[in-house]
Design a protein around this motif. Structure first.
Motif, mmCIF file in Angstrom:
data_model
loop_
_atom_site.group_PDB
_atom_site.id
_atom_site.type_symbol
_atom_site.label_atom_id
_atom_site.label_comp_id
_atom_site.label_asym_id
_atom_site.label_seq_id
_atom_site.Cartn_x
_atom_site.Cartn_y
_atom_site.Cartn_z
ATOM 1 N N LEU A 240 15.014 -6.335 6.092
ATOM 2 C CA LEU A 240 14.997 -5.086 5.544
ATOM 3 C C LEU A 240 16.086 -3.209 5.865
ATOM 4 O O LEU A 240 15.679 -3.479 7.645
ATOM 5 C CB LEU A 240 13.695 -3.978 5.737
ATOM 6 C CG LEU A 240 12.651 -4.917 3.987
ATOM 7 C CD1 LEU A 240 12.386 -6.008 4.825
ATOM 8 C CD2 LEU A 240 11.301 -3.742 3.634
ATOM 9 N N ASN A 241 16.644 -3.123 6.244
ATOM 10 C CA ASN A 241 17.687 -1.329 6.625
ATOM 11 C C ASN A 241 16.356 -0.366 7.002
ATOM 12 O O ASN A 241 15.408 -0.769 6.411
ATOM 13 C CB ASN A 241 18.298 -1.685 5.905
ATOM 14 C CG ASN A 241 18.318 -1.098 4.244
ATOM 15 O OD1 ASN A 241 17.305 0.037 4.339
ATOM 16 N ND2 ASN A 241 19.342 -1.236 3.769
ATOM 17 N N ASP A 242 16.704 0.374 7.416
ATOM 18 C CA ASP A 242 16.172 1.234 7.868
ATOM 19 C C ASP A 242 15.751 1.967 6.378
ATOM 20 O O ASP A 242 14.494 2.337 6.566
ATOM 21 C CB ASP A 242 16.832 3.044 8.609
ATOM 22 C CG ASP A 242 17.016 1.676 10.303
ATOM 23 O OD1 ASP A 242 16.038 0.967 11.174
ATOM 24 O OD2 ASP A 242 17.808 2.397 11.295
ATOM 25 N N SER A 243 16.422 2.206 5.476
ATOM 26 C CA SER A 243 16.440 2.632 4.494
ATOM 27 C C SER A 243 15.340 2.331 3.468
ATOM 28 O O SER A 243 14.351 3.509 2.828
ATOM 29 C CB SER A 243 17.375 2.878 3.830
ATOM 30 O OG SER A 243 18.226 4.094 4.387
ATOM 31 N N LEU A 244 14.682 1.280 3.653
ATOM 32 C CA LEU A 244 13.567 0.339 2.957
ATOM 33 C C LEU A 244 12.939 0.600 3.800
ATOM 34 O O LEU A 244 11.602 0.722 3.053
ATOM 35 C CB LEU A 244 14.587 -0.940 2.413
ATOM 36 C CG LEU A 244 15.967 -1.000 1.649
ATOM 37 C CD1 LEU A 244 15.440 -2.320 1.297
ATOM 38 C CD2 LEU A 244 15.438 -1.002 0.661
ATOM 39 N N ILE B 298 4.632 -2.530 6.860
ATOM 40 C CA ILE B 298 5.320 -1.930 7.621
ATOM 41 C C ILE B 298 5.187 -2.162 9.157
ATOM 42 O O ILE B 298 6.377 -1.908 10.104
ATOM 43 C CB ILE B 298 4.785 -0.555 7.344
ATOM 44 C CG1 ILE B 298 5.081 0.127 6.142
ATOM 45 C CG2 ILE B 298 5.380 0.269 8.345
ATOM 46 C CD1 ILE B 298 4.438 1.289 6.209
ATOM 47 N N GLU B 299 4.235 -2.100 9.757
ATOM 48 C CA GLU B 299 4.341 -3.369 11.125
ATOM 49 C C GLU B 299 5.137 -4.280 11.610
ATOM 50 O O GLU B 299 5.982 -4.034 12.294
ATOM 51 C CB GLU B 299 2.419 -2.908 12.030
ATOM 52 C CG GLU B 299 2.446 -3.937 13.066
ATOM 53 C CD GLU B 299 0.616 -4.019 13.882
ATOM 54 O OE1 GLU B 299 0.929 -4.731 14.362
ATOM 55 O OE2 GLU B 299 0.143 -3.105 13.297
ATOM 56 N N ARG B 300 5.047 -5.146 9.970
ATOM 57 C CA ARG B 300 5.298 -6.104 11.144
ATOM 58 C C ARG B 300 7.145 -6.082 10.350
ATOM 59 O O ARG B 300 8.181 -7.032 11.225
ATOM 60 C CB ARG B 300 5.145 -7.733 9.976
ATOM 61 C CG ARG B 300 3.536 -7.749 10.503
ATOM 62 C CD ARG B 300 2.991 -8.955 9.956
ATOM 63 N NE ARG B 300 3.140 -9.862 10.924
ATOM 64 C CZ ARG B 300 2.960 -11.176 10.226
ATOM 65 N NH1 ARG B 300 2.065 -11.710 9.109
ATOM 66 N NH2 ARG B 300 3.065 -12.113 10.867
ATOM 67 N N VAL B 301 7.377 -5.558 9.611
ATOM 68 C CA VAL B 301 9.337 -5.276 9.636
ATOM 69 C C VAL B 301 9.266 -3.955 10.438
ATOM 70 O O VAL B 301 10.684 -4.310 10.769
ATOM 71 C CB VAL B 301 8.898 -4.334 8.025
ATOM 72 C CG1 VAL B 301 8.605 -5.119 7.127
ATOM 73 C CG2 VAL B 301 9.235 -3.460 7.698
ATOM 74 N N LYS B 302 8.835 -4.024 11.153
ATOM 75 C CA LYS B 302 9.392 -2.975 12.570
ATOM 76 C C LYS B 302 9.426 -3.541 13.694
ATOM 77 O O LYS B 302 9.494 -3.362 14.505
ATOM 78 C CB LYS B 302 8.031 -1.136 12.829
ATOM 79 C CG LYS B 302 8.464 -0.252 11.348
ATOM 80 C CD LYS B 302 8.004 0.816 11.497
ATOM 81 C CE LYS B 302 8.035 2.294 11.027
ATOM 82 N NZ LYS B 302 7.563 3.444 11.324
ATOM 83 N N PRO C 57 10.360 -4.248 -6.028
ATOM 84 C CA PRO C 57 11.012 -4.366 -5.455
ATOM 85 C C PRO C 57 11.405 -5.071 -4.323
ATOM 86 O O PRO C 57 12.439 -5.863 -4.440
ATOM 87 C CB PRO C 57 12.675 -3.240 -6.526
ATOM 88 C CG PRO C 57 11.927 -2.382 -7.196
ATOM 89 C CD PRO C 57 10.270 -2.401 -6.899
ATOM 90 N N ILE C 58 10.994 -4.037 -3.521
ATOM 91 C CA ILE C 58 11.545 -4.256 -2.267
ATOM 92 C C ILE C 58 10.553 -5.636 -2.010
ATOM 93 O O ILE C 58 11.321 -6.943 -1.247
ATOM 94 C CB ILE C 58 11.503 -3.382 -1.340
ATOM 95 C CG1 ILE C 58 11.742 -1.776 -1.265
ATOM 96 C CG2 ILE C 58 11.009 -3.979 0.170
ATOM 97 C CD1 ILE C 58 11.611 -0.502 -0.711
#
Length: 118
Positions: free
Chosen positions: A100-104, A78-82, A44-45
């Motif tokens: 994406l928020n921190d929870s996602l 993960i690297e790119r969304v951070k 879903p994400i």
């Protein structure tokens, strides 16, 4: 005397607000502690944040259309969304989808740590 009454009225309200806020933070953290799966938690994400750019037939970027593709690319995702949003490699691009928020992000990281169950 008015200041004392006002303080006595505001104090309980403040305590309630503080407790409500900490409960929400705890709920977000707890949701990441469970066993995650690709189909229930990750897909879903990806579908919400990575379409249409990474989902064929419209997507022309690295495909993220299924479990295998996401599993192979999770470190890069993960690297790119951070990254900071100003970085040109940040995903998703500001003009396409919200960040994406921190929870996602925590869900993605936890899924990777759990050896990416399907």
């Amino acid at each position: 005397m008015k200041k004392l009454k006002l303080t006595l009225l505001i104090l309980p309200f403040s305590i309630v607000l503080i407790n409500c806020n900490s409960t929400k933070k705890g709920a977000q953290y707890t949701s990441v502690e469970k066993n995650l799966s690709y189909n229930k938690d990750i897909k879903p994400i990806i579908e919400n944040s990575c379409t249409p750019c990474h989902i064929p037939p419209q997507g022309k970027k690295e495909p993220l259309e299924n479990y295998t593709h996401v599993k192979e690319n999770i470190a890069s995702i993960i690297e790119r969304v951070k990254l900071p949003q100003e970085d040109r490699k940040f995903m998703p691009p500001k003009n396409k989808k919200p960040a994406l928020n921190d929870s996602l992000v925590a869900v993605l990281v936890k899924w990777q740590q759990q050896d990416m169950p399907e």
